[in-house]
Design a protein around this motif. Structure first.
Motif, PDB file in Angstrom:
ATOM      1  N   LYS A  74       0.843  -1.190   0.000  1.00 33.53           N
ATOM      2  CA  LYS A  74       0.000   0.000   0.000  1.00 33.53           C
ATOM      3  C   LYS A  74       0.879   1.241   0.000  1.00 33.53           C
ATOM      4  O   LYS A  74       1.763   1.388   0.831  1.00 33.53           O
ATOM      5  N   ARG A  75       0.599   2.138  -0.957  1.00 29.73           N
ATOM      6  CA  ARG A  75       1.372   3.377  -1.079  1.00 29.73           C
ATOM      7  C   ARG A  75       0.442   4.574  -0.917  1.00 29.73           C
ATOM      8  O   ARG A  75      -0.657   4.618  -1.462  1.00 29.73           O
ATOM      9  N   TYR A  76       0.887   5.551  -0.145  1.00 29.42           N
ATOM     10  CA  TYR A  76       0.207   6.832  -0.005  1.00 29.42           C
ATOM     11  C   TYR A  76       1.078   7.878  -0.693  1.00 29.42           C
ATOM     12  O   TYR A  76       2.134   8.249  -0.186  1.00 29.42           O
ATOM     13  N   ARG A  77       0.626   8.304  -1.863  1.00 28.92           N
ATOM     14  CA  ARG A  77       1.431   9.217  -2.680  1.00 28.92           C
ATOM     15  C   ARG A  77       2.805   8.594  -2.921  1.00 28.92           C
ATOM     16  O   ARG A  77       2.919   7.550  -3.515  1.00 28.92           O
ATOM     17  N   ARG A  99       4.944   7.574  -0.499  1.00 32.01           N
ATOM     18  CA  ARG A  99       5.415   6.781   0.641  1.00 32.01           C
ATOM     19  C   ARG A  99       4.744   5.407   0.671  1.00 32.01           C
ATOM     20  O   ARG A  99       3.520   5.301   0.592  1.00 32.01           O
ATOM     21  N   TRP A 100       5.570   4.381   0.791  1.00 38.48           N
ATOM     22  CA  TRP A 100       5.056   3.023   0.938  1.00 38.48           C
ATOM     23  C   TRP A 100       4.803   2.750   2.417  1.00 38.48           C
ATOM     24  O   TRP A 100       5.739   2.698   3.224  1.00 38.48           O
ATOM     25  N   ALA A 101       3.535   2.582   2.794  1.00 40.42           N
ATOM     26  CA  ALA A 101       3.199   2.255   4.176  1.00 40.42           C
ATOM     27  C   ALA A 101       3.334   0.762   4.446  1.00 40.42           C
ATOM     28  O   ALA A 101       3.559   0.337   5.576  1.00 40.42           O
ATOM     29  N   THR A 159      -2.400  -0.038   8.664  1.00 43.26           N
ATOM     30  CA  THR A 159      -2.599  -0.180   7.213  1.00 43.26           C
ATOM     31  C   THR A 159      -2.873  -1.627   6.846  1.00 43.26           C
ATOM     32  O   THR A 159      -3.807  -1.926   6.079  1.00 43.26           O
ATOM     33  N   LEU A 168      -9.316  -0.367   3.178  1.00 38.76           N
ATOM     34  CA  LEU A 168      -8.388   0.146   2.171  1.00 38.76           C
ATOM     35  C   LEU A 168      -8.264  -0.878   1.053  1.00 38.76           C
ATOM     36  O   LEU A 168      -8.443  -2.079   1.265  1.00 38.76           O
ATOM     37  N   THR A 220      -2.380  -1.280  -3.194  1.00 35.70           N
ATOM     38  CA  THR A 220      -1.703  -0.720  -4.357  1.00 35.70           C
ATOM     39  C   THR A 220      -1.160  -1.850  -5.226  1.00 35.70           C
ATOM     40  O   THR A 220      -1.129  -1.744  -6.455  1.00 35.70           O
TER      41      THR A 220
END
Length: 241
Positions: A10-13, A15-17, A43, A52, A55
């Motif tokens: 999972k990526r937020y913009r 940044r990989w969470a 996450t 969620l 990604t």
């Protein structure tokens, strides 16, 4: 397996969470998901319960998608703030739980548990202590008779006695019904007390996933194993906060 992930990310913009997370949880396991704040625990749990979307990679819950598992009522979820509605009474919460889960709701078990915990049916949730609200949220999740129970640090804000009571209740209920549990925590002591398996997450990556009995024979040794893994992750620049 009750839960499987494969190369889940999972990526937020930018940044990989969470990255390259592969995990398998067997039936009836009580899994402690441990890691520092910012490790990606929330996450991962939100991906498991369908809050969620990934990604990359895949997650299967009870043999299907997280959304399908949640809609079936076979997954119970208690979020980090042990959500309850301040203006509703304990009885209102039980009625709502039954209305939302008409085919799986165990009303006698819910009533027995509330009575045993000393929660008054007419008391509003906003008047309950933090430990009582956590227990009410757990009652709602357990009374669905879930096959998988997902708990996102529900005891983080509780005092030691309330935390131990919550964990004891969770473990006893899961053992009695064969429910699998994934419990997120940042306290290693919680693992040895109730868990059968441990997953160490740091910097969005799984550092260790194993049955506790295969790793150690006592709580002190388990703490050393977990802290060693977290120390290695920090030294490699993977751990966050």
């Amino acid at each position: 397996m009750i839960l499987e992930t494969e190369a889940l990310a999972k990526r937020y913009r930018r940044r990989w969470a969470l990255y390259d997370c592969t995990l398998a949880v067997p039936e009836s396991a009580i899994v402690g998901l441990v890691g520092p704040n910012g490790a990606g625990k929330t996450t991962l749990l939100q991906l498991i319960v369908g809050l969620l979307g990934p990604t990359a990679g895949a997650v299967r819950v009870l043999g299907g998608t997280p959304d399908a598992a949640m809609r079936s009522g076979r997954v119970g979820f208690v979020a980090q703030d042990a959500p309850t509605y301040a203006g509703l009474t304990v009885a209102d919460h039980l009625s709502m739980g039954g209305g939302l889960n008409p085919h799986r709701w165990d009303a006698p078990a819910a009533a027995e548990r509330v009575d045993r915990l000393g929660l008054r049916l007419r008391q509003r949730a906003g008047r309950l202590s933090g430990g009582q609200r956590a227990q009410l949220a757990l009652t709602l999740a357990l009374s669905k008779r879930p096959d998988l129970l997902v708990l996102d640090e529900p005891v983080a804000s509780l005092d030691p006695l309330a935390r131990r009571a919550f964990l004891d209740e969770t473990a006893a209920a899961a053992t009695a019904t064969g429910t699998a549990v994934v419990l997120s925590t940042h306290l290693v002591a919680d693992l040895a007390h109730v868990c059968t398996h441990v997953v160490v997450l740091a910097g969005g990556r799984i550092r260790l996933a194993a049955a506790i009995a295969e790793l150690c024979t006592n709580p002190a040794e388990l703490e050393r194993v977990v802290l060693d893994e977290l120390g290695r992750a920090s030294g490699e620049g993977h751990a966050t906060r």
